[in-house]
Design a protein around this motif. Structure first.
Motif, PDB file in Angstrom:
ATOM      1  N   ARG A 113      27.977  -7.227 -39.360  1.00 36.59           N
ATOM      2  CA  ARG A 113      27.171  -8.450 -38.612  1.00 36.59           C
ATOM      3  C   ARG A 113      27.180  -8.162 -37.013  1.00 36.59           C
ATOM      4  NH1 ARG A 113      30.311 -12.030 -42.096  1.00 36.59           N
ATOM      5  NH2 ARG A 113      29.152 -12.671 -43.939  1.00 36.59           N
ATOM      6  N   ASN A 114      28.687  -7.948 -36.563  1.00 37.99           N
ATOM      7  CA  ASN A 114      28.776  -7.837 -35.200  1.00 37.99           C
ATOM      8  C   ASN A 114      28.222  -6.225 -34.681  1.00 37.99           C
ATOM      9  OD1 ASN A 114      30.168 -10.435 -33.971  1.00 37.99           O
ATOM     10  ND2 ASN A 114      30.991  -9.922 -36.066  1.00 37.99           N
ATOM     11  N   ASN A 115      28.179  -5.470 -35.240  1.00 42.96           N
ATOM     12  CA  ASN A 115      28.032  -4.117 -34.869  1.00 42.96           C
ATOM     13  C   ASN A 115      26.432  -3.235 -35.106  1.00 42.96           C
ATOM     14  OD1 ASN A 115      30.832  -2.847 -33.500  1.00 42.96           O
ATOM     15  ND2 ASN A 115      31.087  -4.270 -35.210  1.00 42.96           N
ATOM     16  N   TYR A 116      26.174  -3.782 -36.675  1.00 45.57           N
ATOM     17  CA  TYR A 116      24.961  -2.820 -36.978  1.00 45.57           C
ATOM     18  C   TYR A 116      23.552  -3.465 -36.634  1.00 45.57           C
ATOM     19  CZ  TYR A 116      27.373   0.501 -40.166  1.00 45.57           C
ATOM     20  OH  TYR A 116      27.903   1.298 -40.901  1.00 45.57           O
ATOM     21  N   ASP A 117      22.729  -2.452 -36.300  1.00 45.63           N
ATOM     22  CA  ASP A 117      21.300  -2.741 -35.893  1.00 45.63           C
ATOM     23  C   ASP A 117      20.646  -3.214 -37.305  1.00 45.63           C
ATOM     24  OD1 ASP A 117      18.796  -2.848 -35.494  1.00 45.63           O
ATOM     25  OD2 ASP A 117      18.611  -0.725 -34.413  1.00 45.63           O
ATOM     26  N   SER A 118      20.142  -4.440 -37.539  1.00 47.44           N
ATOM     27  CA  SER A 118      19.595  -5.015 -38.611  1.00 47.44           C
ATOM     28  C   SER A 118      18.303  -4.136 -38.994  1.00 47.44           C
ATOM     29  CB  SER A 118      19.452  -6.536 -38.417  1.00 47.44           C
ATOM     30  OG  SER A 118      18.438  -6.700 -37.601  1.00 47.44           O
ATOM     31  N   SER A 119      17.475  -3.839 -37.890  1.00 46.95           N
ATOM     32  CA  SER A 119      16.282  -3.138 -38.562  1.00 46.95           C
ATOM     33  C   SER A 119      16.543  -1.828 -38.796  1.00 46.95           C
ATOM     34  CB  SER A 119      15.438  -3.036 -36.942  1.00 46.95           C
ATOM     35  OG  SER A 119      16.199  -2.187 -36.025  1.00 46.95           O
ATOM     36  N   PHE A 120      17.594  -1.233 -38.479  1.00 47.95           N
ATOM     37  CA  PHE A 120      18.077   0.189 -39.142  1.00 47.95           C
ATOM     38  C   PHE A 120      18.444  -0.220 -40.712  1.00 47.95           C
ATOM     39  CE2 PHE A 120      21.888   2.406 -40.392  1.00 47.95           C
ATOM     40  CZ  PHE A 120      21.219   3.810 -40.781  1.00 47.95           C
ATOM     41  N   LEU A 121      19.405  -1.172 -40.923  1.00 46.23           N
ATOM     42  CA  LEU A 121      19.672  -1.581 -42.222  1.00 46.23           C
ATOM     43  C   LEU A 121      18.338  -1.673 -43.080  1.00 46.23           C
ATOM     44  CD1 LEU A 121      22.848  -3.560 -41.519  1.00 46.23           C
ATOM     45  CD2 LEU A 121      22.551  -1.244 -42.319  1.00 46.23           C
ATOM     46  N   GLN A 122      17.279  -2.437 -42.629  1.00 45.38           N
ATOM     47  CA  GLN A 122      16.152  -2.999 -43.374  1.00 45.38           C
ATOM     48  C   GLN A 122      15.541  -1.657 -44.089  1.00 45.38           C
ATOM     49  OE1 GLN A 122      13.344  -4.780 -40.776  1.00 45.38           O
ATOM     50  NE2 GLN A 122      14.717  -6.524 -40.470  1.00 45.38           N
ATOM     51  N   GLY A 123      15.636  -0.413 -43.855  1.00 42.92           N
ATOM     52  CA  GLY A 123      15.072   0.695 -44.326  1.00 42.92           C
ATOM     53  C   GLY A 123      15.792   0.911 -45.570  1.00 42.92           C
ATOM     54  N   TYR A 124      16.956   0.414 -45.963  1.00 34.94           N
ATOM     55  CA  TYR A 124      17.856   0.752 -46.796  1.00 34.94           C
ATOM     56  C   TYR A 124      18.259  -0.331 -47.833  1.00 34.94           C
ATOM     57  CZ  TYR A 124      18.355   4.977 -44.063  1.00 34.94           C
ATOM     58  OH  TYR A 124      18.043   6.241 -43.293  1.00 34.94           O
ATOM     59  N   ILE A 125      18.446  -1.568 -47.335  1.00 30.10           N
ATOM     60  CA  ILE A 125      18.826  -2.737 -47.886  1.00 30.10           C
ATOM     61  C   ILE A 125      17.733  -3.745 -48.118  1.00 30.10           C
ATOM     62  CG2 ILE A 125      20.782  -4.623 -47.879  1.00 30.10           C
ATOM     63  CD1 ILE A 125      22.441  -2.778 -46.270  1.00 30.10           C
ATOM     64  N   LEU A 126      17.750  -4.240 -49.202  1.00 30.76           N
ATOM     65  CA  LEU A 126      16.847  -5.405 -49.559  1.00 30.76           C
ATOM     66  C   LEU A 126      16.914  -6.603 -48.455  1.00 30.76           C
ATOM     67  CD1 LEU A 126      16.747  -5.586 -53.376  1.00 30.76           C
ATOM     68  CD2 LEU A 126      15.072  -4.375 -51.917  1.00 30.76           C
ATOM     69  N   ASP A 135      23.734 -14.272 -43.140  1.00 30.83           N
ATOM     70  CA  ASP A 135      23.951 -15.763 -43.144  1.00 30.83           C
ATOM     71  C   ASP A 135      22.435 -16.269 -42.766  1.00 30.83           C
ATOM     72  OD1 ASP A 135      26.397 -15.793 -43.964  1.00 30.83           O
ATOM     73  OD2 ASP A 135      27.238 -15.904 -41.911  1.00 30.83           O
ATOM     74  N   GLY A 136      21.371 -15.459 -42.775  1.00 35.88           N
ATOM     75  CA  GLY A 136      20.024 -15.774 -42.557  1.00 35.88           C
ATOM     76  C   GLY A 136      19.776 -15.968 -41.169  1.00 35.88           C
ATOM     77  N   HIS A 137      20.677 -15.373 -40.318  1.00 36.18           N
ATOM     78  CA  HIS A 137      20.530 -15.455 -38.870  1.00 36.18           C
ATOM     79  C   HIS A 137      20.534 -14.004 -37.906  1.00 36.18           C
ATOM     80  CE1 HIS A 137      20.737 -19.826 -38.826  1.00 36.18           C
ATOM     81  NE2 HIS A 137      21.884 -19.523 -39.699  1.00 36.18           N
ATOM     82  N   ARG A 138      19.676 -13.142 -39.012  1.00 41.64           N
ATOM     83  CA  ARG A 138      19.797 -11.717 -38.346  1.00 41.64           C
ATOM     84  C   ARG A 138      19.491 -11.467 -36.874  1.00 41.64           C
ATOM     85  NH1 ARG A 138      16.242  -8.339 -42.219  1.00 41.64           N
ATOM     86  NH2 ARG A 138      15.403 -10.389 -43.026  1.00 41.64           N
ATOM     87  N   LYS A 139      18.655 -12.431 -36.069  1.00 42.15           N
ATOM     88  CA  LYS A 139      17.969 -12.188 -34.921  1.00 42.15           C
ATOM     89  C   LYS A 139      19.345 -12.641 -33.941  1.00 42.15           C
ATOM     90  CE  LYS A 139      12.999 -13.283 -35.742  1.00 42.15           C
ATOM     91  NZ  LYS A 139      12.069 -14.076 -35.734  1.00 42.15           N
ATOM     92  N   SER A 140      20.364 -13.367 -34.327  1.00 41.38           N
ATOM     93  CA  SER A 140      21.219 -13.696 -33.418  1.00 41.38           C
ATOM     94  C   SER A 140      22.269 -12.656 -33.241  1.00 41.38           C
ATOM     95  CB  SER A 140      21.861 -14.803 -33.883  1.00 41.38           C
ATOM     96  OG  SER A 140      22.642 -14.662 -35.217  1.00 41.38           O
ATOM     97  N   TYR A 141      22.085 -11.498 -34.246  1.00 39.37           N
ATOM     98  CA  TYR A 141      23.011 -10.377 -34.079  1.00 39.37           C
ATOM     99  C   TYR A 141      22.179  -9.411 -33.476  1.00 39.37           C
ATOM    100  CZ  TYR A 141      25.854 -13.142 -37.316  1.00 39.37           C
ATOM    101  OH  TYR A 141      26.354 -13.901 -37.907  1.00 39.37           O
ATOM    102  N   THR A 142      22.759  -8.861 -32.264  1.00 42.70           N
ATOM    103  CA  THR A 142      22.043  -7.653 -31.588  1.00 42.70           C
ATOM    104  C   THR A 142      22.551  -6.471 -31.432  1.00 42.70           C
ATOM    105  OG1 THR A 142      23.046  -8.604 -29.621  1.00 42.70           O
ATOM    106  CG2 THR A 142      20.652  -9.537 -30.131  1.00 42.70           C
TER     107      THR A 142
END
Length: 263
Positions: A113-126, A135-142
Protein backbone atom coordinates in the motif's frame (compact mmCIF):
# COMPACT_ATOMS: atom_id res chain seq x y z
CA UNK A 1 -20.19 -46.50 35.14
CA UNK A 2 -17.48 -43.81 35.60
CA UNK A 3 -14.98 -46.03 33.82
CA UNK A 4 -17.30 -46.28 30.82
CA UNK A 5 -17.58 -42.48 30.69
CA UNK A 6 -13.81 -42.20 30.88
CA UNK A 7 -13.40 -44.54 27.91
CA UNK A 8 -15.93 -42.51 25.90
CA UNK A 9 -14.08 -39.26 26.63
CA UNK A 10 -10.80 -40.80 25.47
CA UNK A 11 -12.37 -41.90 22.21
CA UNK A 12 -13.54 -38.35 21.58
CA UNK A 13 -10.25 -36.71 22.51
CA UNK A 14 -8.02 -38.84 20.27
CA UNK A 15 -9.43 -37.60 16.90
CA UNK A 16 -9.63 -34.04 18.23
CA UNK A 17 -5.95 -34.01 19.17
CA UNK A 18 -5.07 -35.56 15.82
CA UNK A 19 -6.87 -32.77 13.93
CA UNK A 20 -5.15 -30.12 16.03
CA UNK A 21 -1.77 -31.64 15.22
CA UNK A 22 -2.55 -31.57 11.52
CA UNK A 23 -3.61 -27.94 11.67
CA UNK A 24 -0.25 -27.01 13.18
CA UNK A 25 1.65 -28.47 10.24
CA UNK A 26 1.64 -25.52 7.84
CA UNK A 27 2.90 -25.32 4.30
CA UNK A 28 6.62 -24.73 3.79
CA UNK A 29 7.64 -21.07 3.61
CA UNK A 30 9.64 -19.49 0.80
CA UNK A 31 12.70 -19.52 3.05
CA UNK A 32 12.54 -23.32 3.23
CA UNK A 33 13.24 -23.48 -0.51
CA UNK A 34 15.15 -20.38 -1.57
CA UNK A 35 18.00 -18.38 0.02
CA UNK A 36 17.23 -14.98 1.54
CA UNK A 37 19.01 -12.17 -0.29
CA UNK A 38 17.73 -8.83 1.02
CA UNK A 39 15.46 -7.36 3.70
CA UNK A 40 13.64 -4.07 4.21
CA UNK A 41 11.79 -3.31 7.45
CA UNK A 42 10.01 -0.13 8.50
CA UNK A 43 7.37 -0.61 11.17
CA UNK A 44 4.68 -2.91 9.77
CA UNK A 45 6.12 -2.52 6.29
CA UNK A 46 8.28 -5.56 5.65
CA UNK A 47 9.78 -6.88 2.45
CA UNK A 48 11.99 -9.95 2.05
CA UNK A 49 13.67 -10.93 -1.21
CA UNK A 50 14.69 -14.48 -2.13
CA UNK A 51 16.57 -15.73 -5.18
CA UNK A 52 15.65 -18.70 -7.38
CA UNK A 53 18.71 -19.38 -9.52
CA UNK A 54 18.31 -20.50 -13.13
CA UNK A 55 14.51 -20.58 -13.01
CA UNK A 56 11.96 -18.61 -14.97
CA UNK A 57 9.18 -16.52 -13.44
CA UNK A 58 6.30 -18.87 -14.46
CA UNK A 59 8.14 -21.94 -13.11
CA UNK A 60 8.81 -20.32 -9.74
CA UNK A 61 5.25 -18.98 -9.50
CA UNK A 62 3.85 -22.48 -10.06
CA UNK A 63 6.18 -23.94 -7.43
CA UNK A 64 5.09 -21.34 -4.89
CA UNK A 65 1.41 -21.88 -5.69
CA UNK A 66 1.86 -25.64 -5.22
CA UNK A 67 3.51 -25.09 -1.83
CA UNK A 68 0.86 -22.65 -0.64
CA UNK A 69 -2.34 -22.03 -2.56
CA UNK A 70 -2.91 -18.28 -3.07
CA UNK A 71 -6.22 -16.45 -2.98
CA UNK A 72 -5.43 -14.95 -6.38
CA UNK A 73 -2.65 -15.42 -8.94
CA UNK A 74 -1.92 -13.19 -11.92
CA UNK A 75 -1.77 -14.46 -15.49
CA UNK A 76 1.42 -16.12 -16.68
CA UNK A 77 4.12 -13.61 -17.57
CA UNK A 78 7.86 -13.95 -18.11
CA UNK A 79 8.76 -10.77 -16.18
CA UNK A 80 6.24 -10.22 -13.38
CA UNK A 81 3.70 -12.43 -11.61
CA UNK A 82 1.80 -11.83 -8.36
CA UNK A 83 0.42 -14.26 -5.80
CA UNK A 84 -2.04 -12.73 -3.34
CA UNK A 85 -2.37 -14.19 0.16
CA UNK A 86 -4.46 -13.01 3.13
CA UNK A 87 -1.46 -11.50 4.93
CA UNK A 88 1.12 -10.81 2.20
CA UNK A 89 1.85 -10.51 -1.52
CA UNK A 90 4.41 -12.51 -3.49
CA UNK A 91 5.93 -10.51 -6.35
CA UNK A 92 7.77 -12.99 -8.59
CA UNK A 93 9.99 -11.04 -10.97
CA UNK A 94 12.85 -11.54 -13.38
CA UNK A 95 16.19 -10.21 -12.14
CA UNK A 96 17.12 -7.49 -14.62
CA UNK A 97 20.79 -7.72 -13.61
CA UNK A 98 20.81 -11.51 -14.12
CA UNK A 99 17.90 -12.53 -16.38
CA UNK A 100 18.47 -16.26 -15.84
CA UNK A 101 17.42 -15.87 -12.18
CA UNK A 102 14.07 -15.04 -10.62
CA UNK A 103 13.56 -12.89 -7.53
CA UNK A 104 10.76 -13.62 -5.07
CA UNK A 105 9.71 -10.53 -3.15
CA UNK A 106 7.49 -11.30 -0.17
CA UNK A 107 5.79 -8.04 0.87
CA UNK A 108 3.39 -7.30 3.66
CA UNK A 109 0.18 -5.68 2.47
CA UNK A 110 1.16 -2.54 4.35
CA UNK A 111 4.37 -2.42 2.33
CA UNK A 112 2.43 -2.77 -0.93
CA UNK A 113 0.00 0.00 0.00
CA UNK A 114 2.73 2.48 0.94
CA UNK A 115 5.24 1.78 -1.82
CA UNK A 116 3.80 0.24 -4.99
CA UNK A 117 2.54 2.16 -7.98
CA UNK A 118 -1.13 1.11 -8.21
CA UNK A 119 -1.21 1.81 -11.96
CA UNK A 120 1.65 -0.68 -12.39
CA UNK A 121 -0.25 -3.31 -10.40
CA UNK A 122 -3.35 -2.82 -12.59
CA UNK A 123 -1.57 -4.61 -15.42
CA UNK A 124 -1.28 -7.78 -13.37
CA UNK A 125 -3.91 -7.79 -10.61
CA UNK A 126 -7.68 -7.61 -10.98
CA UNK A 127 -9.29 -4.28 -10.07
CA UNK A 128 -11.47 -5.91 -7.42
CA UNK A 129 -8.41 -7.41 -5.76
CA UNK A 130 -6.62 -4.07 -5.87
CA UNK A 131 -9.57 -2.29 -4.29
CA UNK A 132 -9.54 -4.81 -1.47
CA UNK A 133 -5.77 -4.51 -1.12
CA UNK A 134 -5.88 -0.71 -0.97
CA UNK A 135 -9.12 -0.58 1.02
CA UNK A 136 -10.84 1.07 -1.94
CA UNK A 137 -8.66 4.18 -1.71
CA UNK A 138 -5.95 3.61 -4.29
CA UNK A 139 -5.76 7.31 -5.21
CA UNK A 140 -4.63 8.18 -1.74
CA UNK A 141 -1.51 6.01 -2.15
CA UNK A 142 1.08 7.72 -4.33
CA UNK A 143 3.94 5.21 -4.27
CA UNK A 144 6.02 4.70 -7.42
CA UNK A 145 7.70 1.39 -6.54
CA UNK A 146 7.62 -1.44 -9.11
CA UNK A 147 9.55 -4.23 -7.46
CA UNK A 148 12.99 -5.06 -6.13
CA UNK A 149 14.48 -5.70 -9.58
CA UNK A 150 13.86 -2.01 -10.49
CA UNK A 151 14.50 -0.49 -7.05
CA UNK A 152 17.26 1.75 -8.40
CA UNK A 153 14.81 3.39 -10.82
CA UNK A 154 11.56 3.22 -8.84
CA UNK A 155 12.81 3.69 -5.29
CA UNK A 156 10.79 2.47 -2.30
CA UNK A 157 10.34 4.54 0.83
CA UNK A 158 12.54 2.18 2.84
CA UNK A 159 15.99 0.80 2.08
CA UNK A 160 17.07 -2.78 1.48
CA UNK A 161 20.06 -4.36 3.18
CA UNK A 162 21.75 -7.72 3.31
CA UNK A 163 20.06 -9.99 5.89
CA UNK A 164 21.62 -10.14 9.32
CA UNK A 165 22.28 -13.36 11.23
CA UNK A 166 18.98 -12.96 13.09
CA UNK A 167 17.08 -12.38 9.87
CA UNK A 168 18.68 -15.41 8.24
CA UNK A 169 17.34 -17.71 10.93
CA UNK A 170 14.04 -17.83 9.09
CA UNK A 171 15.76 -19.42 6.10
CA UNK A 172 17.57 -22.79 6.27
CA UNK A 173 21.21 -23.06 5.13
CA UNK A 174 21.69 -23.76 1.45
CA UNK A 175 24.09 -26.57 0.64
CA UNK A 176 26.55 -26.16 -2.18
CA UNK A 177 27.81 -28.86 -4.48
CA UNK A 178 31.33 -30.00 -3.72
CA UNK A 179 33.76 -32.66 -4.81
CA UNK A 180 33.98 -35.94 -2.94
CA UNK A 181 35.10 -39.49 -3.46
CA UNK A 182 33.54 -42.84 -2.78
CA UNK A 183 35.84 -45.50 -1.42
CA UNK A 184 34.85 -48.96 -2.59
CA UNK A 185 34.91 -51.74 -0.04
CA UNK A 186 37.35 -54.54 -0.82
CA UNK A 187 40.53 -54.66 -2.87
CA UNK A 188 40.78 -53.61 -6.48
CA UNK A 189 42.63 -55.09 -9.40
CA UNK A 190 45.94 -53.73 -10.57
CA UNK A 191 44.49 -52.40 -13.79
CA UNK A 192 41.76 -50.48 -11.96
CA UNK A 193 41.90 -46.95 -10.68
CA UNK A 194 40.04 -48.01 -7.54
CA UNK A 195 36.98 -45.85 -8.10
CA UNK A 196 33.41 -46.96 -8.26
CA UNK A 197 32.20 -47.12 -11.84
CA UNK A 198 35.66 -47.17 -13.42
CA UNK A 199 34.51 -50.11 -15.57
CA UNK A 200 31.31 -48.36 -16.63
CA UNK A 201 29.06 -49.99 -14.04
CA UNK A 202 28.62 -48.38 -10.62
CA UNK A 203 26.90 -51.47 -9.25
CA UNK A 204 29.49 -54.02 -10.33
CA UNK A 205 32.36 -54.84 -7.99
CA UNK A 206 35.63 -55.43 -9.75
CA UNK A 207 37.12 -58.86 -9.15
CA UNK A 208 40.80 -59.21 -8.43
CA UNK A 209 42.43 -61.92 -10.56
CA UNK A 210 43.54 -64.96 -8.57
CA UNK A 211 47.23 -65.38 -7.83
CA UNK A 212 49.42 -68.51 -7.80
CA UNK A 213 48.88 -71.81 -9.59
CA UNK A 214 45.61 -72.69 -11.23
CA UNK A 215 43.71 -75.88 -10.43
CA UNK A 216 42.94 -78.77 -12.81
CA UNK A 217 40.35 -81.49 -13.13
CA UNK A 218 41.66 -85.07 -12.90
CA UNK A 219 39.82 -87.57 -15.01
CA UNK A 220 38.86 -90.98 -13.72
CA UNK A 221 41.19 -93.89 -14.42
CA UNK A 222 38.57 -95.63 -16.56
CA UNK A 223 38.33 -92.82 -19.10
CA UNK A 224 40.21 -92.54 -22.31
CA UNK A 225 43.79 -91.23 -22.08
CA UNK A 226 43.59 -89.32 -25.30
CA UNK A 227 43.07 -85.55 -25.26
CA UNK A 228 43.85 -83.02 -22.56
CA UNK A 229 41.82 -80.79 -20.27
CA UNK A 230 38.46 -82.49 -20.92
CA UNK A 231 36.33 -83.38 -17.94
CA UNK A 232 34.89 -86.93 -17.93
CA UNK A 233 32.21 -87.87 -15.42
CA UNK A 234 33.40 -90.89 -13.44
CA UNK A 235 31.24 -94.00 -13.45
CA UNK A 236 29.35 -94.72 -10.30
CA UNK A 237 26.84 -97.22 -9.06
CA UNK A 238 23.35 -96.17 -8.18
CA UNK A 239 20.11 -97.76 -7.19
CA UNK A 240 18.63 -95.94 -10.17
CA UNK A 241 21.11 -97.32 -12.69
CA UNK A 242 19.84 -99.64 -15.42
CA UNK A 243 19.82 -103.43 -14.77
CA UNK A 244 22.92 -105.35 -15.78
CA UNK A 245 21.03 -107.87 -17.89
CA UNK A 246 18.65 -107.16 -20.74
CA UNK A 247 17.16 -110.71 -20.77
CA UNK A 248 13.36 -111.10 -20.55
CA UNK A 249 11.76 -111.63 -17.12
CA UNK A 250 11.37 -115.19 -15.83
CA UNK A 251 7.83 -116.56 -15.61
CA UNK A 252 6.19 -119.24 -13.52
CA UNK A 253 3.75 -121.76 -14.94
CA UNK A 254 0.68 -123.17 -13.30
CA UNK A 255 -0.04 -119.99 -11.47
CA UNK A 256 -2.45 -117.18 -12.01
CA UNK A 257 -0.63 -115.65 -14.97
CA UNK A 258 1.44 -113.26 -12.89
CA UNK A 259 4.74 -112.12 -14.33
CA UNK A 260 7.56 -111.62 -11.88
CA UNK A 261 10.78 -109.88 -12.61
CA UNK A 262 14.05 -111.67 -11.94
CA UNK A 263 15.96 -110.26 -9.06
Amino acid sequence: MPQRWFQSIKLLLIPTLFLLALSGCGSPSVGDTYPLESVSTKGQQTSRVYRAANKTVPVVARELADQREPDEISKEDNQHMFLIYPDEVYHVQQDTAKPSDTLIEVDSKEYVRNNYDSSFLQGYILASVLDDLFDGHRKSYTGGYRGYSSRDVYKPSGTYHAPTAEEKKAAPPITTGGKGSIIKRGSTSKNSDGSVGSDGNIFKKQVEPSKGSSGKIIRSSGSSSSGSGNYVTPKRSSIFSSPKSNSPPRTKTGGFGRITKRR
